[in-house]
Design an enzyme around this catalytic site. Structure first.
Site, PDB file in Angstrom:
ATOM      1  N   TYR A 147       0.849  -1.178   0.130  1.00  0.00           N
ATOM      2  CA  TYR A 147       0.009  -0.088  -0.029  1.00  0.00           C
ATOM      3  C   TYR A 147       0.942   0.982  -0.003  1.00  0.00           C
ATOM      4  O   TYR A 147       0.690   2.140  -0.891  1.00  0.00           O
ATOM      5  CB  TYR A 147      -0.842   0.079   1.306  1.00  0.00           C
ATOM      6  N   ASN A 176      -3.182  10.028  10.537  1.00  0.00           N
ATOM      7  CA  ASN A 176      -4.250   9.009  10.887  1.00  0.00           C
ATOM      8  C   ASN A 176      -5.674   9.855  11.040  1.00  0.00           C
ATOM      9  O   ASN A 176      -6.016  10.545  12.273  1.00  0.00           O
ATOM     10  CB  ASN A 176      -3.983   8.127  11.954  1.00  0.00           C
TER      11      ASN A 176
END
Length: 321
Positions: A147, A176
């Site tokens: 990823y 995040n």
């Protein structure tokens, strides 16, 4: 402006769409619904600004060709991607095809039609943070998962169009992100998963020792950052971070959420379980967002405590319980 948002039915994408609609732009959403949900954008249907919702794939070049010709876009916010780290480890081909080749297809259309690109990357491209000054855009990258590798490849492709063709582009690296509309199961957001479990009286499971830290950015702050990057020429050709500017260990986050609230005052159990992908774990993530503040006058507005409160209320009243 006429604006295309790929991945616009996803978690961050729907907040980007909402902000663009609030700013009175004409918005097209392209999403294959592999990660997004139509329910995320149902409330926007009927608004004058939402011109089309297209269920389609960024790997479908014929679809993109027809859409770009029809839309006459000024900006493309490219958020469509495979986002699951474990999925990328199990099936790297799908992640590469979506995140790298799919991005190439978008870039070719934007080059032909002279459309500015805001490319959504990720903090997962970085190596661990070494100190408390935080991770700047010059920090070393480390593709610890397919990823991250696919995102780094796509970033380089996007920036090459700025240098080779003079196309206005910006690579954004939010840390995040959490908040309403995030998935609460699987490899959804850690905040959403912990909050849902606490509300249901279920144990909170922590992968590994829980000493890893995360810089948690509330989704409305993230969407404001992403949208502003599309409005500004100051960030063209740049990579720009956004985060809260403070990190918290997963253990401390679990304690904070497990402690209870007015809707469920019982403290739930916290248990450590084997890490599903320890080889791709980043031990410390802490954002330095000085560049975003300098170029965009952006800084986060929502504290972690307030963000968790808003997330808890949304999960409590949503269909995800």
């Amino acid at each position: 402006m006429n604006i295309l948002v790929t991945g616009g039915a996803g978690f961050i994408g729907r907040w980007v769409v909402q902000r663009l609609l609030n700013d009175k732009h004409n918005v097209w959403i392209l999403d294959d619904l592999s990660n997004g949900r139509k329910q995320n954008v149902d409330e926007f249907f009927g608004q004058d600004g939402l011109k089309e919702f297209i269920v389609g794939d960024i790997k479908n070049e014929a679809l993109l060709d027809e859409l770009f010709k029809r839309g006459q876009f000024d900006v493309c916010y490219h958020l469509g991607a495979s986002i699951n780290v474990q999925d990328s480890i199990d099936d790297p081909r799908t992640t590469f095809n979506n995140d790298t080749i799919g991005t190439f297809n978008i870039m070719e259309q934007c080059r032909v039609h002279n459309v500015k690109v805001v490319f959504m990357s990720t903090c997962m491209v970085y190596d661990r943070c070494a100190d408390e000054t935080g991770i700047t855009e010059q920090h070393p990258t480390k593709p610890a998962s397919p990823y991250a590798g696919a995102k780094i490849a796509a970033e380089n492709m996007v920036l090459s169009y700025f240098y080779a063709y003079g196309l206005p582009v910006v690579v954004v690296r939010p840390f995040n992100t959490y908040g309403p509309f995030q998935k609460t199961g699987g490899e959804g957001g850690v905040v959403a998963i912990f909050v849902r479990n606490q509300l249901k009286g279920l144990p909170i499971h922590i992968y590994g020792e829980g000493t890893q830290t995360r810089d948690l950015l509330y989704v409305e702050d993230c969407a404001r950052f992403v949208v502003e990057a599309g409005y500004s020429d100051a960030v063209n050709g740049e990579i720009v971070n956004a985060g809260l500017g403070r990190d918290i260990t997963i253990n401390d986050l679990a304690e904070l959420i497990a402690a209870g609230n007015e809707h469920n005052p019982e403290q739930v159990e916290i248990a450590h379980v084997p890490h599903i992908h320890p080889q791709s774990e980043i031990q410390k993530l802490l954002c330095n967002y000085d560049k975003a503040f300098r170029l965009l006058s952006w800084k986060p507005n929502v504290s972690l405590d307030e963000g968790i409160k808003r997330t808890r209320e949304w999960i409590r009243t949503s269909d995800l319980m």
